[in-house]
Motif scaffolding. Sequence first.
Motif, PDB file in Angstrom:
ATOM      1  N   ARG A 206       4.092 -34.711  51.948  1.00  0.00           N
ATOM      2  CA  ARG A 206       4.740 -33.501  52.739  1.00  0.00           C
ATOM      3  C   ARG A 206       4.076 -33.288  54.094  1.00  0.00           C
ATOM      4  O   ARG A 206       5.228 -32.854  54.559  1.00  0.00           O
ATOM      5  CB  ARG A 206       4.328 -32.027  51.783  1.00  0.00           C
ATOM      6  CG  ARG A 206       4.576 -30.667  52.691  1.00  0.00           C
ATOM      7  CD  ARG A 206       6.113 -29.866  52.619  1.00  0.00           C
ATOM      8  NE  ARG A 206       6.298 -30.297  51.036  1.00  0.00           N
ATOM      9  CZ  ARG A 206       6.701 -29.374  51.284  1.00  0.00           C
ATOM     10  NH1 ARG A 206       5.987 -28.105  51.963  1.00  0.00           N
ATOM     11  NH2 ARG A 206       6.789 -29.216  49.832  1.00  0.00           N
ATOM     12  N   ARG A 207       3.317 -34.420  54.533  1.00  0.00           N
ATOM     13  CA  ARG A 207       2.528 -34.376  55.214  1.00  0.00           C
ATOM     14  C   ARG A 207       2.514 -35.875  55.583  1.00  0.00           C
ATOM     15  O   ARG A 207       1.454 -36.436  54.914  1.00  0.00           O
ATOM     16  CB  ARG A 207       1.420 -33.528  56.074  1.00  0.00           C
ATOM     17  CG  ARG A 207       0.860 -33.213  57.287  1.00  0.00           C
ATOM     18  CD  ARG A 207       0.013 -32.249  57.608  1.00  0.00           C
ATOM     19  NE  ARG A 207      -0.221 -32.494  58.890  1.00  0.00           N
ATOM     20  CZ  ARG A 207      -1.346 -32.360  59.275  1.00  0.00           C
ATOM     21  NH1 ARG A 207      -2.549 -32.465  58.370  1.00  0.00           N
ATOM     22  NH2 ARG A 207      -1.447 -32.343  60.620  1.00  0.00           N
ATOM     23  N   VAL A 208       2.427 -35.913  56.202  1.00  0.00           N
ATOM     24  CA  VAL A 208       1.916 -37.574  56.879  1.00  0.00           C
ATOM     25  C   VAL A 208       1.172 -37.846  58.306  1.00  0.00           C
ATOM     26  O   VAL A 208       1.841 -37.541  59.617  1.00  0.00           O
ATOM     27  CB  VAL A 208       2.162 -38.485  57.032  1.00  0.00           C
ATOM     28  CG1 VAL A 208       2.845 -40.067  56.810  1.00  0.00           C
ATOM     29  CG2 VAL A 208       3.903 -38.871  55.126  1.00  0.00           C
ATOM     30  N   VAL A 209       0.330 -38.205  58.519  1.00  0.00           N
ATOM     31  CA  VAL A 209      -0.696 -37.922  59.904  1.00  0.00           C
ATOM     32  C   VAL A 209      -1.097 -39.825  60.278  1.00  0.00           C
ATOM     33  O   VAL A 209      -1.647 -40.554  59.448  1.00  0.00           O
ATOM     34  CB  VAL A 209      -1.645 -37.435  59.727  1.00  0.00           C
ATOM     35  CG1 VAL A 209      -2.381 -37.797  61.592  1.00  0.00           C
ATOM     36  CG2 VAL A 209      -0.975 -36.346  59.969  1.00  0.00           C
ATOM     37  N   LEU A 210       0.171 -40.466  61.250  1.00  0.00           N
ATOM     38  CA  LEU A 210      -1.107 -41.364  61.549  1.00  0.00           C
ATOM     39  C   LEU A 210      -1.562 -41.820  63.086  1.00  0.00           C
ATOM     40  O   LEU A 210      -1.930 -40.918  63.688  1.00  0.00           O
ATOM     41  CB  LEU A 210       0.724 -42.742  61.925  1.00  0.00           C
ATOM     42  CG  LEU A 210       0.137 -43.618  62.321  1.00  0.00           C
ATOM     43  CD1 LEU A 210      -0.995 -45.005  61.985  1.00  0.00           C
ATOM     44  CD2 LEU A 210       1.234 -44.534  63.290  1.00  0.00           C
ATOM     45  N   THR A 211      -3.178 -42.586  62.600  1.00  0.00           N
ATOM     46  CA  THR A 211      -4.079 -42.376  63.847  1.00  0.00           C
ATOM     47  C   THR A 211      -4.317 -44.245  64.419  1.00  0.00           C
ATOM     48  O   THR A 211      -4.995 -44.476  63.679  1.00  0.00           O
ATOM     49  CB  THR A 211      -5.324 -41.116  62.735  1.00  0.00           C
ATOM     50  OG1 THR A 211      -5.093 -40.327  62.636  1.00  0.00           O
ATOM     51  CG2 THR A 211      -6.113 -41.567  63.872  1.00  0.00           C
ATOM     52  N   VAL A 212      -4.017 -44.335  64.979  1.00  0.00           N
ATOM     53  CA  VAL A 212      -4.693 -46.062  65.617  1.00  0.00           C
ATOM     54  C   VAL A 212      -5.306 -45.659  65.878  1.00  0.00           C
ATOM     55  O   VAL A 212      -6.198 -45.142  67.037  1.00  0.00           O
ATOM     56  CB  VAL A 212      -3.882 -45.575  66.566  1.00  0.00           C
ATOM     57  CG1 VAL A 212      -4.442 -47.404  67.272  1.00  0.00           C
ATOM     58  CG2 VAL A 212      -1.486 -46.101  66.218  1.00  0.00           C
ATOM     59  N   THR A 213      -6.756 -45.938  65.446  1.00  0.00           N
ATOM     60  CA  THR A 213      -8.196 -46.260  65.584  1.00  0.00           C
ATOM     61  C   THR A 213      -8.972 -46.932  66.401  1.00  0.00           C
ATOM     62  O   THR A 213      -9.726 -47.128  66.363  1.00  0.00           O
ATOM     63  CB  THR A 213      -8.969 -46.295  63.938  1.00  0.00           C
ATOM     64  OG1 THR A 213      -8.518 -47.393  63.460  1.00  0.00           O
ATOM     65  CG2 THR A 213      -8.931 -44.503  63.381  1.00  0.00           C
TER      66      THR A 213
END
Length: 519
Positions: A347-354
């Motif tokens: 339902r939700r997708v989060v992309l984090t470029v660390t």
Amino acid sequence: MTRVLCLWLPDWPVQRVRRDAAADGAEVGSSPVPADGSSRPPLVLYRSGRRGKEVAACCRACRRAGVRVGTPLAEVPLCVPDALCEEHDPAADRAALADLADLFSRRLSPRVGLADAGEDDEPCGLAADVTGCGHLFNGERALTRFAVRLARGEGLAARAATAGCAGAAWGLARFGPDRAAVLGENEDDGRLLTLPAAALRLPAKLLRTLRELGVTTVGGVRALPRASLPSRFGPAVAERLDQFFGGGAEPVEPVRPPAPVVATWEGEHAPAARDAVGRVCDRLLADALARLPVGRGVREATFVFTPDGRGPEVTVPLATARPTAEAGRLSKLLTLRLDRHKLPPPRRVVLTVTAHERLRVSRGTLFGDGGEGEGELADLIETLSGRLGADRVCVAEPTGDPLPERSFRLVPALTAGLADYPVPSEWLPGTRPATLLDPPEPVRVLSLVPDGPPFRLTRRGRGKIDLPAVWGPERIESGWWDGPDVRRDYWRAETESGERIWLFRDLRTGKWFLHGLFA
């Protein structure tokens, strides 16, 4: 006890400008490198001074010709007619140093900052708190050499030193005789006293005053009456002396890593088809790449998938062998990673470029040697790591330990990236086997004389094997500070069938072992 490593980058502004110009695909000043392979054109960086434009930094060739910091720019062509002149950008120098500190904080020590070069000088190096890190590299000497190699892998010439405080480490790195120096915890100050007074990072005006008084070394400054230093020279001399010999506090202020870039998708309906999930991820990748600063690429990222309804979140890490800003390449790597996960409809997708780093662009040449091989290697590392797991695809990293079984360590190829590690001389072809036996296999050996070369050995299950050709011995010993005493004599031998093997005799017990097989 605190241990500090300082890395000094000679001619840092010049190195930075040339490296950035090479990454952009053009030589500084739009002048190509000579086709005959000769050195690059001389480079001068200028700034606005009180009397107009003056030299802020210059390369070694210009200094040999008489150009100095502060020289009017109009006089440069008289000394170096073919010099290229570019405007100095201190902000770009600091930003590039911060990028380098971020790299060192992930490979060397978590506390890495800009080194204090003195009031009159801009930062031109790094300082790292390496307390307790030496054993990870099999000693501080190997750690210091690794720092120099790491900078060289970024296309930078460097010198490094490790000592008990930042002042001593900076002085040894900047003015010491060795490219990689270590001042032991219990070592006396004799090496420090012979360094020039400039190693104390004093202002130029104070250095001129000391020189007029005949004081040119650190030892000479230390010999001055301590009580009279503030009245004669101000507080700077006493403060710098304390910092140099460890009496004054000078903690390493770590550079903050670049802020992560976050892209989020949230929909009313959870896509069940893998193609639909892939399109959502592609949209997030494009969004994140657009938010990255200019000239930077993704090095590490994380996708977090929140399922529709109850159920745990699924976290999918993503890493590249070198920084990239290609959405298609990242999408391909993500597809390989998703194949190894059971992914419920999100339902939700989060992309984090660390982690994101400066892009490294290889320049092409007439014969096509423009980094294609490096790109293919990076693609191979990323593909194998995506299918097998990052911890299953490793590279051998030299440690500097003389013992063969401890002379390298395996690190994930994605973590190591494409760093160019200089191959130690003892690793050259023909001197070290391609396969090491762990543990070494005990064998029985016959020699004509005690401690002499073997001419026959007996392996368990293989019987007697004659050795018509033998080379050696090569003595390998461990240091007294490095665990149990190890003393071995190694021999390279060739069997009647042409197979080459690596034997050693334990000098403490007199027993023989088979340690390696040559390819």
